[in-house]
Design a protein around this motif. Structure first.
Motif, short mmCIF file in Angstrom:
data_model
loop_
_atom_site.label_atom_id
_atom_site.label_comp_id
_atom_site.label_asym_id
_atom_site.label_seq_id
_atom_site.Cartn_x
_atom_site.Cartn_y
_atom_site.Cartn_z
N PHE A 91 0.86 -1.33 -0.06
CA PHE A 91 0.01 -0.06 0.06
C PHE A 91 0.79 1.19 0.16
CE2 PHE A 91 -2.03 3.47 2.42
CZ PHE A 91 -3.25 3.39 1.54
N LEU A 92 0.54 2.38 -0.90
CA LEU A 92 1.03 3.45 -0.87
C LEU A 92 0.11 4.66 -0.61
CD1 LEU A 92 2.48 2.68 -4.49
CD2 LEU A 92 4.12 3.27 -2.55
N ASP A 93 0.66 5.42 0.53
CA ASP A 93 -0.14 6.65 0.90
C ASP A 93 0.06 7.54 -0.14
OD1 ASP A 93 -2.05 8.22 2.13
OD2 ASP A 93 -0.52 8.27 4.13
N PHE B 287 7.21 6.61 -5.89
CA PHE B 287 7.18 5.21 -6.35
C PHE B 287 7.58 5.18 -7.73
CE2 PHE B 287 5.14 1.56 -7.83
CZ PHE B 287 5.65 0.75 -7.19
N LEU B 288 6.77 6.19 -8.40
CA LEU B 288 6.70 6.41 -9.89
C LEU B 288 8.15 6.73 -10.43
CD1 LEU B 288 3.41 7.96 -10.44
CD2 LEU B 288 3.77 5.66 -11.03
N ASP B 289 8.68 7.68 -9.72
CA ASP B 289 10.00 8.18 -10.09
C ASP B 289 11.20 6.87 -9.97
OD1 ASP B 289 9.28 10.77 -10.38
OD2 ASP B 289 9.69 11.43 -8.41
N GLN C 156 6.29 4.79 -19.46
CA GLN C 156 4.91 5.38 -18.94
C GLN C 156 4.41 4.48 -17.76
OE1 GLN C 156 2.33 6.80 -22.01
NE2 GLN C 156 3.78 6.45 -23.51
N CYS C 157 4.18 5.17 -16.44
CA CYS C 157 3.47 4.21 -15.57
C CYS C 157 2.43 5.11 -14.64
CB CYS C 157 4.57 3.82 -14.61
SG CYS C 157 5.67 4.85 -14.11
N LEU C 158 1.63 4.44 -14.01
CA LEU C 158 0.79 4.95 -13.27
C LEU C 158 0.36 3.83 -12.01
CD1 LEU C 158 -2.66 6.60 -14.12
CD2 LEU C 158 -2.55 4.67 -12.72
N VAL C 159 0.03 4.29 -10.86
CA VAL C 159 0.09 3.28 -9.64
C VAL C 159 -1.15 3.51 -9.15
CG1 VAL C 159 1.61 4.45 -7.99
CG2 VAL C 159 0.86 2.24 -7.82
N VAL C 160 -2.24 2.67 -9.00
CA VAL C 160 -3.59 2.68 -8.21
C VAL C 160 -3.37 2.06 -7.06
CG1 VAL C 160 -5.93 2.11 -8.21
CG2 VAL C 160 -4.74 2.66 -10.30
N SER C 161 -3.47 2.51 -5.94
CA SER C 161 -3.14 2.03 -4.48
C SER C 161 -4.45 2.42 -3.64
CB SER C 161 -1.83 2.73 -3.83
OG SER C 161 -1.96 2.14 -2.47
N THR C 162 -5.42 1.53 -3.42
CA THR C 162 -6.62 1.46 -2.73
C THR C 162 -6.55 0.50 -1.54
OG1 THR C 162 -7.88 0.19 -3.96
CG2 THR C 162 -7.81 2.31 -4.71
N LEU D 136 8.23 -3.63 -6.67
CA LEU D 136 7.04 -4.13 -5.74
C LEU D 136 7.57 -5.16 -4.59
CD1 LEU D 136 4.12 -4.70 -8.25
CD2 LEU D 136 4.15 -2.96 -6.62
N ALA D 137 8.50 -5.84 -5.06
CA ALA D 137 9.24 -6.77 -4.05
C ALA D 137 9.89 -6.10 -3.06
CB ALA D 137 10.04 -7.80 -4.57
N GLU D 138 10.75 -5.00 -3.43
CA GLU D 138 11.49 -4.18 -2.53
C GLU D 138 10.41 -3.45 -1.56
OE1 GLU D 138 14.34 -0.25 -2.71
OE2 GLU D 138 13.90 -1.37 -4.70
N ARG D 139 9.26 -3.14 -2.23
CA ARG D 139 8.41 -2.05 -1.38
C ARG D 139 7.86 -2.99 -0.27
NH1 ARG D 139 6.24 2.62 0.42
NH2 ARG D 139 4.27 2.18 1.26
N ALA D 140 7.55 -4.29 -0.59
CA ALA D 140 7.02 -5.31 0.27
C ALA D 140 7.90 -5.87 1.39
CB ALA D 140 6.30 -6.39 -0.58
#
Length: 420
Positions: free
Chosen positions: A30-32, A39-41, A50-56, A80-84
């Motif tokens: 989850f990304l606040d 994260f996009l950077d 090109q990228c976009l992240v949906v975090s709900t 994502l693995a690094e984030r988790a």
């Protein structure tokens, strides 16, 4: 379908949602809102175009457009693995991957709230638009990704305006508000507690607040989610470990954890009622599966309603809901087909433009030398335009490759020799 864009860039969606993954993984991913642009950077710095992240509350997914999907997939999964804080093989098993047409279809379904835990949740398109806005601010949205999302919003609008698919969650939330008013009267004198952060819980909380419930607190086992919901609802947030005390103060308890564990026990409710001197508690369980111990139904002073109970009041049978969902899916598929056809047609634009430019150049050349003799000028123009194609056709015929010749012959006939 091998290419959606003339540049041969492709669409890719990678994510984890309520069907593919555990809540524990989604909490880790989850990304606040303040974390989204960094994260996009990171994705862009590592080479995603090109990228976009949906975090709900119910999903975390990356949408991207790239010329090299294998490279993009490796980068995204790695980030994502690094984030988790998990290794790649562990996280990959709980992710889903869509590309090309299936990726576009998924984006359309998410924006139209047809992929949600509760189909038709009205706030989903707003969450997608928030994600889109942040991606634009970060400079990670190009023309291809922008076109996809504009088409997705148009589809979502059509689904909502031409079907009743969005009425179910709104009706359920409205019924919850009505029961709360019947039990407690003026909601402005009540206190509310939201345990969890699911979309249906947030929708119901929003309805309660708009109806007059001013003293409202959100808690979640993952503090970042509680803060996010509190910011959206303009209310307080508290510590999850304090839920027993907060339950004693709450006239309305709303749960939306969707965690397969009971976060509200019979003992917890009994203790709260004792502290409250048996002042009643209205408990709304929007969890799928339920968040509240069914034994709470046996506690005097506790009024427990789950989604099924509320829906029984709000709607007339399951068949009508399924019919609306089918109608919505039909609209989506029609819009998707039109969008993809438009993408393919745009792929021909550079070639058509080059052809027109070549023809115009030859026309100007002929007019410069024989502009005063129309018959001679037009005959010369035809000879010039047909010279190279004629040579290529003769060469192809001489090669005696029947398959290639038949294919070329059919194409020439379709393009130039069919009667209008």
């Amino acid at each position: 379908m091998t290419g959606l864009f003339s540049s041969d860039a492709q669409v890719l969606v990678i994510g984890a949602n309520h069907r593919s993954s555990s809540l524990a993984l989604r909490d880790r991913l989850f990304l606040d809102e303040p974390e989204v642009i960094p994260f996009l950077d990171k994705l862009k710095d590592q080479g995603v175009e090109q990228c976009l992240v949906v975090s709900t509350c119910d999903r975390v997914e990356v949408h991207c457009v790239d010329h090299d999907l294998k490279k993009a997939r490796e980068i995204i999964v790695g980030v994502l693995a690094e984030r988790a804080e998990l290794d790649i093989p562990t996280i990959e098993g709980q992710l889903y991957f869509y590309q090309a047409e299936e990726a576009v279809r998924h984006i359309f379904r998410v924006a139209s709230s047809l992929d949600s835990l509760m189909v038709g949740e009205p706030q989903v398109v707003g969450q997608v638009k928030d994600a889109h806005r942040l991606a634009v601010e970060s400079g990670s949205v190009g023309a291809e990704l922008e076109r996809i999302f504009q088409a997705a919003y148009a589809t979502a609008k059509k689904v909502r305006s031409e079907t009743a698919v969005g009425e179910r969650p709104v009706s359920i939330a409205s019924v919850a508000v009505q029961i709360a008013k019947e039990l407690h009267g003026d909601l402005s004198r009540c206190k509310g507690l939201l345990i969890g952060a699911g979309d249906m819980g947030e929708l119901t909380a929003q309805n309660l607040i708009e109806t007059g419930l001013k003293d409202f607190t959100c808690i979640h086992s993952f503090g970042g989610r509680a803060k996010m919901i509190a910011r959206h609802l303009s209310c307080h947030f508290g510590e999850f470990d304090n839920r027993d005390r907060l339950a004693c103060e709450a006239d309305i308890i709303l749960t939306s954890m969707n965690k397969r564990t009971r976060v509200v026990s019979k003992e917890m409710v009994e203790f709260a009622l004792k502290v409250r001197k048996n002042k009643p508690i209205f408990i709304i369980d929007t969890g799928i599966p339920g968040d509240v111990d069914p034994g709470v139904n046996d506690v005097d002073g506790a009024f427990l309603y789950d989604l099924h109970d509320l829906e029984q009041v709000a709607m007339e049978g399951r068949a009508s809901r399924e019919a609306e969902a089918r109608a919505a899916s039909s609209i989506l598929e029609k819009e998707l087909t039109g969008f993809l056809k438009g993408k393919e047609e745009r792929g021909a634009v550079p070639l058509v433009s080059a052809l027109r430019e070549h023809f115009e150049k030859e026309r100007q050349s002929v007019l410069a030398t024989h502009g005063d003799d129309a018959e001679k000028a037009t005959r010369l123009l035809i000879n010039r335009l047909l010279h190279s194609p004629s040579e290529e056709l003769r060469n192809l015929a001489a090669m005696k490759k029947k398959k290639e010749w038949n294919k070329t012959s059919e194409l020439i006939t379709d393009l130039f020799l069919k009667e209008k």
